[in-house]
Design a protein around this motif. Structure first.
Motif, mmCIF file in Angstrom:
data_model
loop_
_atom_site.group_PDB
_atom_site.id
_atom_site.type_symbol
_atom_site.label_atom_id
_atom_site.label_comp_id
_atom_site.label_asym_id
_atom_site.label_seq_id
_atom_site.Cartn_x
_atom_site.Cartn_y
_atom_site.Cartn_z
ATOM 1 N N ASN A 70 7.617 -30.444 29.888
ATOM 2 C CA ASN A 70 7.728 -31.861 30.236
ATOM 3 C C ASN A 70 6.401 -32.537 29.909
ATOM 4 O O ASN A 70 5.388 -32.262 30.561
ATOM 5 C CB ASN A 70 8.043 -32.013 31.730
ATOM 6 N N PRO A 71 6.371 -33.419 28.888
ATOM 7 C CA PRO A 71 5.091 -34.023 28.487
ATOM 8 C C PRO A 71 4.517 -34.970 29.539
ATOM 9 O O PRO A 71 3.319 -35.247 29.531
ATOM 10 C CB PRO A 71 5.450 -34.779 27.200
ATOM 11 N N LEU A 72 5.341 -35.467 30.459
ATOM 12 C CA LEU A 72 4.844 -36.370 31.496
ATOM 13 C C LEU A 72 4.089 -35.602 32.579
ATOM 14 O O LEU A 72 3.001 -36.007 33.008
ATOM 15 C CB LEU A 72 5.995 -37.168 32.116
ATOM 16 N N THR A 73 4.669 -34.485 33.010
ATOM 17 C CA THR A 73 4.002 -33.675 34.035
ATOM 18 C C THR A 73 3.087 -32.615 33.420
ATOM 19 O O THR A 73 2.330 -31.968 34.133
ATOM 20 C CB THR A 73 5.039 -32.958 34.917
ATOM 21 N N ARG A 74 3.196 -32.438 32.099
ATOM 22 C CA ARG A 74 2.436 -31.410 31.354
ATOM 23 C C ARG A 74 2.687 -30.031 31.965
ATOM 24 O O ARG A 74 1.778 -29.233 32.139
ATOM 25 C CB ARG A 74 0.936 -31.737 31.344
ATOM 26 N N ARG A 75 3.955 -29.783 32.253
ATOM 27 C CA ARG A 75 4.321 -28.521 32.899
ATOM 28 C C ARG A 75 5.330 -27.758 32.049
ATOM 29 O O ARG A 75 6.234 -28.357 31.464
ATOM 30 C CB ARG A 75 4.923 -28.812 34.285
ATOM 31 N N TYR A 76 5.168 -26.430 31.978
ATOM 32 C CA TYR A 76 6.119 -25.542 31.319
ATOM 33 C C TYR A 76 6.923 -24.806 32.376
ATOM 34 O O TYR A 76 6.438 -24.553 33.480
ATOM 35 C CB TYR A 76 5.394 -24.483 30.469
ATOM 36 N N TRP A 77 8.144 -24.425 32.021
ATOM 37 C CA TRP A 77 8.937 -23.580 32.905
ATOM 38 C C TRP A 77 9.955 -22.796 32.091
ATOM 39 O O TRP A 77 10.281 -23.178 30.973
ATOM 40 C CB TRP A 77 9.633 -24.398 34.003
ATOM 41 N N MET A 78 10.407 -21.680 32.655
ATOM 42 C CA MET A 78 11.430 -20.849 32.023
ATOM 43 C C MET A 78 12.805 -21.365 32.420
ATOM 44 O O MET A 78 13.003 -21.822 33.549
ATOM 45 C CB MET A 78 11.290 -19.398 32.461
ATOM 46 N N SER A 79 13.761 -21.268 31.489
ATOM 47 C CA SER A 79 15.120 -21.727 31.780
ATOM 48 C C SER A 79 16.103 -20.928 30.915
ATOM 49 O O SER A 79 15.722 -20.002 30.208
ATOM 50 C CB SER A 79 15.241 -23.219 31.472
ATOM 51 N N ASN A 80 17.355 -21.323 30.969
ATOM 52 C CA ASN A 80 18.371 -20.705 30.115
ATOM 53 C C ASN A 80 18.558 -21.464 28.799
ATOM 54 O O ASN A 80 19.438 -21.122 28.005
ATOM 55 C CB ASN A 80 19.709 -20.625 30.864
ATOM 56 N N ASP A 81 17.754 -22.495 28.572
ATOM 57 C CA ASP A 81 17.872 -23.328 27.374
ATOM 58 C C ASP A 81 17.018 -22.735 26.255
ATOM 59 O O ASP A 81 15.793 -22.860 26.260
ATOM 60 C CB ASP A 81 17.422 -24.757 27.694
ATOM 61 N N THR A 82 17.661 -22.090 25.296
ATOM 62 C CA THR A 82 16.941 -21.439 24.188
ATOM 63 C C THR A 82 16.934 -22.290 22.920
ATOM 64 O O THR A 82 16.698 -21.792 21.829
ATOM 65 C CB THR A 82 17.576 -20.072 23.869
ATOM 66 N N SER A 83 17.154 -23.596 23.065
ATOM 67 C CA SER A 83 17.307 -24.448 21.883
ATOM 68 C C SER A 83 15.994 -24.715 21.142
ATOM 69 O O SER A 83 16.009 -25.086 19.973
ATOM 70 C CB SER A 83 17.961 -25.784 22.264
ATOM 71 N N VAL A 84 14.848 -24.531 21.813
ATOM 72 C CA VAL A 84 13.569 -24.721 21.135
ATOM 73 C C VAL A 84 12.770 -23.410 21.222
ATOM 74 O O VAL A 84 12.964 -22.517 20.419
ATOM 75 C CB VAL A 84 12.780 -25.921 21.711
ATOM 76 N N ASN A 85 11.894 -23.276 22.188
ATOM 77 C CA ASN A 85 11.149 -22.018 22.368
ATOM 78 C C ASN A 85 11.983 -21.022 23.166
ATOM 79 O O ASN A 85 12.589 -21.398 24.174
ATOM 80 C CB ASN A 85 9.838 -22.278 23.123
ATOM 81 N N TYR A 86 12.001 -19.784 22.724
ATOM 82 C CA TYR A 86 12.759 -18.786 23.485
ATOM 83 C C TYR A 86 12.109 -17.413 23.396
ATOM 84 O O TYR A 86 11.331 -17.127 22.492
ATOM 85 C CB TYR A 86 14.216 -18.722 23.010
ATOM 86 N N LEU A 87 12.424 -16.568 24.382
ATOM 87 C CA LEU A 87 11.936 -15.201 24.458
ATOM 88 C C LEU A 87 13.124 -14.269 24.494
ATOM 89 O O LEU A 87 14.177 -14.613 25.059
ATOM 90 C CB LEU A 87 11.078 -14.990 25.718
ATOM 91 N N ALA A 88 12.961 -13.087 23.917
ATOM 92 C CA ALA A 88 14.040 -12.093 23.895
ATOM 93 C C ALA A 88 13.497 -10.743 24.351
ATOM 94 O O ALA A 88 12.395 -10.338 23.950
ATOM 95 C CB ALA A 88 14.622 -11.960 22.491
ATOM 96 N N ALA A 89 14.252 -10.074 25.208
ATOM 97 C CA ALA A 89 13.901 -8.738 25.671
ATOM 98 C C ALA A 89 14.903 -7.737 25.110
ATOM 99 O O ALA A 89 16.116 -7.989 25.118
ATOM 100 C CB ALA A 89 13.909 -8.678 27.199
ATOM 101 N N CYS A 90 14.418 -6.594 24.631
ATOM 102 C CA CYS A 90 15.270 -5.560 24.038
ATOM 103 C C CYS A 90 14.872 -4.182 24.555
ATOM 104 O O CYS A 90 13.717 -3.967 24.926
ATOM 105 C CB CYS A 90 15.157 -5.547 22.509
ATOM 106 N N ARG A 91 15.829 -3.262 24.548
ATOM 107 C CA ARG A 91 15.529 -1.852 24.829
ATOM 108 C C ARG A 91 15.808 -1.047 23.562
ATOM 109 O O ARG A 91 16.792 -1.302 22.850
ATOM 110 C CB ARG A 91 16.443 -1.299 25.939
ATOM 111 N N LYS A 92 14.947 -0.092 23.308
ATOM 112 C CA LYS A 92 15.168 0.786 22.160
ATOM 113 C C LYS A 92 16.179 1.859 22.548
ATOM 114 O O LYS A 92 16.009 2.557 23.548
ATOM 115 C CB LYS A 92 13.867 1.443 21.718
ATOM 116 N N THR A 93 17.226 1.968 21.767
ATOM 117 C CA THR A 93 18.242 2.968 22.044
ATOM 118 C C THR A 93 17.665 4.363 21.824
ATOM 119 O O THR A 93 16.910 4.592 20.883
ATOM 120 C CB THR A 93 19.474 2.769 21.140
ATOM 121 N N ALA A 94 18.002 5.261 22.710
ATOM 122 C CA ALA A 94 17.430 6.609 22.649
ATOM 123 C C ALA A 94 17.915 7.350 21.416
ATOM 124 O O ALA A 94 18.971 7.079 20.894
ATOM 125 C CB ALA A 94 17.812 7.386 23.904
#
Length: 236
Positions: free
Chosen positions: A212-236
């Motif tokens: 939010n550019p007004l509050t200059r605050r970042y937060w995590m959400s379910n919205d992956t439309s811009v910046n997103y993170l992905a977690a994976c496990r390596k299959t044995a």
């Protein structure tokens, strides 16, 4: 043998020029300092870092690597930009960061040298800066132990991400230097998901990162439309 390095010399030069400002929280790297606690807590919520052998690929000046070491992990940070690595090493010495080391080596080269060596592999804000991101994904998968965790973060490719990540962040808000990102290199979650599956990684979840550019605050959400993170496990 293919000796081509999967890196863009212009990208390496771009971040090297700014290296001395990496640990200034009010510099061009302010966004990284602000999002780091969020991504660190998300990683730690999925895999407790204490006692884990962790690799940070494309570590830059070491903001994430340093914080993971302070959570009790044994961390190796790698990058191909010499100046940011020197900054990371200097900061670790000055701050007395425990159990951390840095190396100038390509992820693909380290994967050949030390396959299945790490409990956790992170690769944050890097895939959109290399010529062949799928090669980095394969290397990260190779470097992880069977059952290990691999984390990526990058930027989606769509009109909204162009508006927010380039027009907004670089030109209107001037949060990042102009030219930091190239729209054609942004990566859709479906593309990253395919590369992960092809590399033997199972998707465990994604999270979006909003600002939010007004509050200059970042937060995590379910919205992956811009910046997103992905977690994976390596299959044995």
């Amino acid at each position: 043998m293919n000796t081509t390095i999967n890196a863009d010399p212009q990208e390496l030069a771009k971040f090297s020029e700014l290296a001395h400002r990496w640990w200034d929280p009010e510099s061009e790297f302010r966004p990284l300092h602000m999002i780091n606690p969020l991504r660190l807590d998300w990683i730690a919520s999925l895999v407790p870092l204490a006692g884990k052998r962790v690799l940070d690929v494309g570590c830059g000046g070491g903001i994430l690597a340093d914080s993971m070491a302070r959570r009790g992990a044994d961390v190796l940070g790698i990058d191909l930009a010499s100046k940011p690595l020197k900054v990371a090493q200097l900061h670790a010495m000055e701050a007395g960061t425990p159990s951390i080391a840095y190396r100038e080596v390509a992820a693909e080269a380290l994967a050949q040298e030390s396959p299945a060596a790490f409990d956790v592999v992170t690769c944050m804000e890097m895939l959109e800066h290399v010529p062949d991101p799928s090669s980095i994904v394969r290397a990260c998968a190779t470097l992880a132990k069977p059952g290990g965790w691999v984390f990526f973060s990058t930027i989606n490719r769509n009109p909204k991400s162009f508006l927010f990540a380039i027009v907004g962040a670089e030109h209107v808000l001037q949060m990042l230097p102009k030219g930091t990102h190239e729209y054609a290199r942004f990566i859709r979650p479906s593309e990253l998901g395919r590369w992960c599956r092809d590399a033997g990684l199972d998707a465990s979840g994604t999270r979006g990162l909003e600002y939010n550019p007004l509050t200059r605050r970042y937060w995590m959400s379910n919205d992956t439309s811009v910046n997103y993170l992905a977690a994976c496990r390596k299959t044995a």
